[in-house]
Design an enzyme around this catalytic site. Structure first.
Site, PDB file in Angstrom:
ATOM      1  N   ASP A 111       5.086  -0.961   1.727  1.00 57.09           N
ATOM      2  CA  ASP A 111       4.635  -1.922   0.720  1.00 57.09           C
ATOM      3  C   ASP A 111       5.486  -1.899  -0.548  1.00 57.09           C
ATOM      4  O   ASP A 111       5.215  -2.643  -1.491  1.00 57.09           O
ATOM      5  CB  ASP A 111       3.147  -1.717   0.384  1.00 57.09           C
ATOM      6  CG  ASP A 111       2.764  -0.256   0.230  1.00 57.09           C
ATOM      7  OD1 ASP A 111       3.664   0.603   0.246  1.00 57.09           O
ATOM      8  OD2 ASP A 111       1.547   0.029   0.101  1.00 57.09           O
ATOM      9  N   HIS A 151      -4.147   8.188   0.563  1.00 56.66           N
ATOM     10  CA  HIS A 151      -5.072   8.222  -0.584  1.00 56.66           C
ATOM     11  C   HIS A 151      -6.321   9.072  -0.313  1.00 56.66           C
ATOM     12  O   HIS A 151      -7.114   9.301  -1.229  1.00 56.66           O
ATOM     13  CB  HIS A 151      -5.517   6.806  -0.964  1.00 56.66           C
ATOM     14  CG  HIS A 151      -4.412   5.924  -1.454  1.00 56.66           C
ATOM     15  ND1 HIS A 151      -3.604   6.280  -2.512  1.00 56.66           N
ATOM     16  CD2 HIS A 151      -3.964   4.711  -1.028  1.00 56.66           C
ATOM     17  CE1 HIS A 151      -2.715   5.315  -2.722  1.00 56.66           C
ATOM     18  NE2 HIS A 151      -2.899   4.359  -1.830  1.00 56.66           N
ATOM     19  N   HIS A 167       2.554   3.164  -3.408  1.00 57.25           N
ATOM     20  CA  HIS A 167       1.464   3.795  -4.159  1.00 57.25           C
ATOM     21  C   HIS A 167       1.607   5.318  -4.175  1.00 57.25           C
ATOM     22  O   HIS A 167       2.117   5.908  -3.220  1.00 57.25           O
ATOM     23  CB  HIS A 167       0.114   3.437  -3.535  1.00 57.25           C
ATOM     24  CG  HIS A 167      -0.164   1.967  -3.488  1.00 57.25           C
ATOM     25  ND1 HIS A 167       0.024   1.201  -2.360  1.00 57.25           N
ATOM     26  CD2 HIS A 167      -0.614   1.129  -4.455  1.00 57.25           C
ATOM     27  CE1 HIS A 167      -0.306  -0.051  -2.630  1.00 57.25           C
ATOM     28  NE2 HIS A 167      -0.689  -0.128  -3.888  1.00 57.25           N
ATOM     29  N   ASP A 204       5.754   5.189   0.309  1.00 54.03           N
ATOM     30  CA  ASP A 204       4.813   4.083   0.041  1.00 54.03           C
ATOM     31  C   ASP A 204       4.917   3.704  -1.449  1.00 54.03           C
ATOM     32  O   ASP A 204       5.263   4.538  -2.284  1.00 54.03           O
ATOM     33  CB  ASP A 204       3.399   4.571   0.357  1.00 54.03           C
ATOM     34  CG  ASP A 204       2.363   3.460   0.388  1.00 54.03           C
ATOM     35  OD1 ASP A 204       2.027   2.996   1.490  1.00 54.03           O
ATOM     36  OD2 ASP A 204       1.884   3.073  -0.702  1.00 54.03           O
TER      37      ASP A 204
HETATM   38 ZN   LIG Z   1       0.544   1.672  -0.375  1.00 54.21          ZN
END
Ligand SMILES: [Zn+2]
Length: 342
Positions: A279, A161, A200, A198
């Protein structure tokens, strides 16, 4: 009887020769980490916690997978390497905030500096972030130079991120993007793939590599989800595929086969970097996707096939998310069993 000893020894030596020939360097897997990565923490109850790394360590020891890995201590990244992916002001600001925090703590001030509600510095964050990026860089050097076929970096803070000029979402420096730029700038590679599984969206990686045709980024991510308003670019070197909540592993495998693989085959990467977040596991409450250990093993196998076809097997995998302290180590074990052939 006296002749039997040299004969036996010769047989053992021949066996060892054979073993050496067949196991090195193909199949050699390195495990990069550093104790500083355990010293960064963002307050009681924060899911991105040091226990994530100790849970992974315990699992690798108990399962015996540890025996198949060569452990390496991560050096700190050079700032000149970090600045291949980040603006100088971002790096200087993190350094300055860390120095200020350490001074304030000596005077009895708070132990953390929040950059956003989720992302906080403590006195060790700067050192941990340098070691995390340093692991990715050093692992990249080692696989390009042929010391290992592949490597896993057990690191925190995670990176995907972190944008060029901004820390967010538990991330400060974008470890994978730094390693990708290091591979093309310092080693002269022409094609580096970043694969992000991931849950995200890797908005930071996208922010840094969008439009850089030397780097191909492929991912899937739960959508709509965090990060809201993360950069979504249509640059031609990105194949980032949103999937709805509750998507299961079989559907993800189909996506990988139908979308990622043809793109990777066309790109012919000379190195594959993995943003390895776990995740998307169905037991991980951070997201709502339905992957299990076997799905991570399968994805890793497909990426290993790609790496062996085009990249001399070179894979550098860097830990991103994964917050369930039971599912995370099981998933990392499954991932490493494929990387290390055990
Ligand atoms: Zn993540």
């Amino acid at each position: 009887m006296t002749l039997a000893v040299p004969t036996l020894m010769a047989a053992v030596a021949a066996c060892q020769d054979e073993h050496t020939r067949t196991t090195q360097p193909m199949g050699a897997t390195a495990y990069f980490t550093h104790p500083d990565c355990m010293r960064h923490e963002m307050g009681a109850g924060h899911p991105e916690c040091p226990e994530r790394l100790s849970a992974i360590e315990d699992r690798l020891l108990i399962s015996g997978v540890d025996l198949a890995l060569t452990r390496r201590e991560a050096p700190p990244a050079a700032l000149t390497d970090i600045e291949l992916a980040h603006g100088r002001m971002h790096v200087a600001a993190l350094r300055g905030l860390t120095d200020a925090l350490r001074e304030d703590m000596v005077a009895g001030g708070p132990t953390h500096t929040p950059l956003d509600p989720d992302t906080l510095l403590n006195a060790h964050t700067w050192d941990a972030a340098l070691r995390a990026a340093g692991a990715a860089i050093s692992a990249t050097d080692a696989v390009i130079e042929g010391e290992f076929e592949n490597a896993f970096c057990a690191i925190r803070p995670p990176g995907h991120h972190a944008c060029r000029d901004k820390a967010m979402g538990f991330c400060f420096f974008n470890n994978v993007a730094i390693a990708a730029r290091h591979a093309v700038e310092r080693h002269g590679l022409k094609r580096v793939a970043i694969v992000d599984f991931d849950v995200h969206h890797g908005n930071g990686t996208e922010d840094i590599v969008a439009g850089d045709e030397r780097i191909l980024m492929v991912s899937f991510y739960q959508h709509p989800f965090y990060p809201e308003g993360g950069s979504v670019s249509n640059a031609s070197n990105l194949l980032n595929v949103p999937v709805p909540a509750y998507t299961r592993g079989m559907d993800i495998r189909e996506l990988v086969e139908m979308m990622w693989i043809p793109r990777l085959e066309a790109f012919k990467p000379q190195l594959i970097l993995i943003s390895a977040g776990f995740d998307a596991h169905r037991e991980d409450d951070m997201g709502q996707l339905g992957l299990v250990e076997q799905d991570y093993a399968w994805i890793t196998m497909r990426l290993k096939d790609m790496a062996r076809r085009f990249a001399q097997g070179r894979i550098v995998s860097c830990l991103e998310g994964g917050y369930n302290l039971s599912a995370l180590p099981r998933s990392v074990e499954a991932h490493l069993r494929v990387l290390a052939d055990v």
